[in-house]
Design a protein around this motif. Structure first.
Motif, PDB file in Angstrom:
ATOM      1  N   UNK A   1       0.812  -1.217   0.000  1.00  0.00           N
ATOM      2  CA  UNK A   1       0.000   0.000   0.000  1.00  0.00           C
ATOM      3  C   UNK A   1       0.848   1.272   0.000  1.00  0.00           C
ATOM      4  N   UNK A   2       2.104   1.154   0.385  1.00  0.00           N
ATOM      5  CA  UNK A   2       3.002   2.320   0.412  1.00  0.00           C
ATOM      6  C   UNK A   2       3.913   2.399  -0.811  1.00  0.00           C
ATOM      7  N   UNK A   3       3.726   1.531  -1.782  1.00  0.00           N
ATOM      8  CA  UNK A   3       4.624   1.486  -2.939  1.00  0.00           C
ATOM      9  C   UNK A   3       4.747   2.821  -3.661  1.00  0.00           C
ATOM     10  N   UNK A   4       3.662   3.553  -3.774  1.00  0.00           N
ATOM     11  CA  UNK A   4       3.702   4.807  -4.523  1.00  0.00           C
ATOM     12  C   UNK A   4       4.289   5.958  -3.706  1.00  0.00           C
ATOM     13  N   UNK A   5       4.520   5.759  -2.443  1.00  0.00           N
ATOM     14  CA  UNK A   5       5.080   6.797  -1.583  1.00  0.00           C
ATOM     15  C   UNK A   5       6.605   6.691  -1.553  1.00  0.00           C
ATOM     16  N   UNK A   6       7.244   7.736  -1.110  1.00  0.00           N
ATOM     17  CA  UNK A   6       8.700   7.737  -0.978  1.00  0.00           C
ATOM     18  C   UNK A   6       9.159   6.671   0.016  1.00  0.00           C
ATOM     19  N   UNK A   7       8.372   6.471   1.054  1.00  0.00           N
ATOM     20  CA  UNK A   7       8.730   5.502   2.088  1.00  0.00           C
ATOM     21  C   UNK A   7       8.404   4.069   1.688  1.00  0.00           C
ATOM     22  N   UNK A   8       7.837   3.884   0.511  1.00  0.00           N
ATOM     23  CA  UNK A   8       7.413   2.552   0.080  1.00  0.00           C
ATOM     24  C   UNK A   8       8.528   1.532   0.059  1.00  0.00           C
TER      25      UNK A   8
END
Length: 99
Positions: free
Chosen positions: A43-50
């Protein structure tokens, strides 16, 4: 000192059973934790922290699987030790029979 190290074969087998019981009891929780970590990282793949979340997920997943595997290995080792002790005691007893 040696008497402090005296552990009966029954205690070894009971400890092995407890370790295996722990593996069985933990299995659903470990499976869910690994699944939740994987889902969270996805779910965090698209974020910088992904990417960091994915690395954390992989690391914790690996650590939890290692924990499960080590508990199983220790249970097996305690059973082998208990069986070896029984065999050794039988051999020693047989060696002194008839003296």
């Amino acid at each position: 000192m040696a008497e402090d190290l005296n552990i009966s074969a029954g205690e070894l087998r009971a400890s092995a059973g407890a370790a295996e019981g722990l593996v069985t009891d933990l299995q659903p929780s470990l499976r869910k934790a690994i699944s939740d970590l994987t889902d969270a990282s996805a779910s965090f793949q698209s974020w910088t922290a992904g990417r960091r979340m994915e690395e954390t997920s992989d690391g914790w997943g690996s650590a939890l699987e290692t924990l499960r595997d080590r508990l199983s290995e220790h249970a097996q080792g305690m059973r082998l030790l208990a069986n070896g002790r029984d065999i050794m005691e039988t051999d020693v007893r047989g060696s002194f029979t008839g003296w």
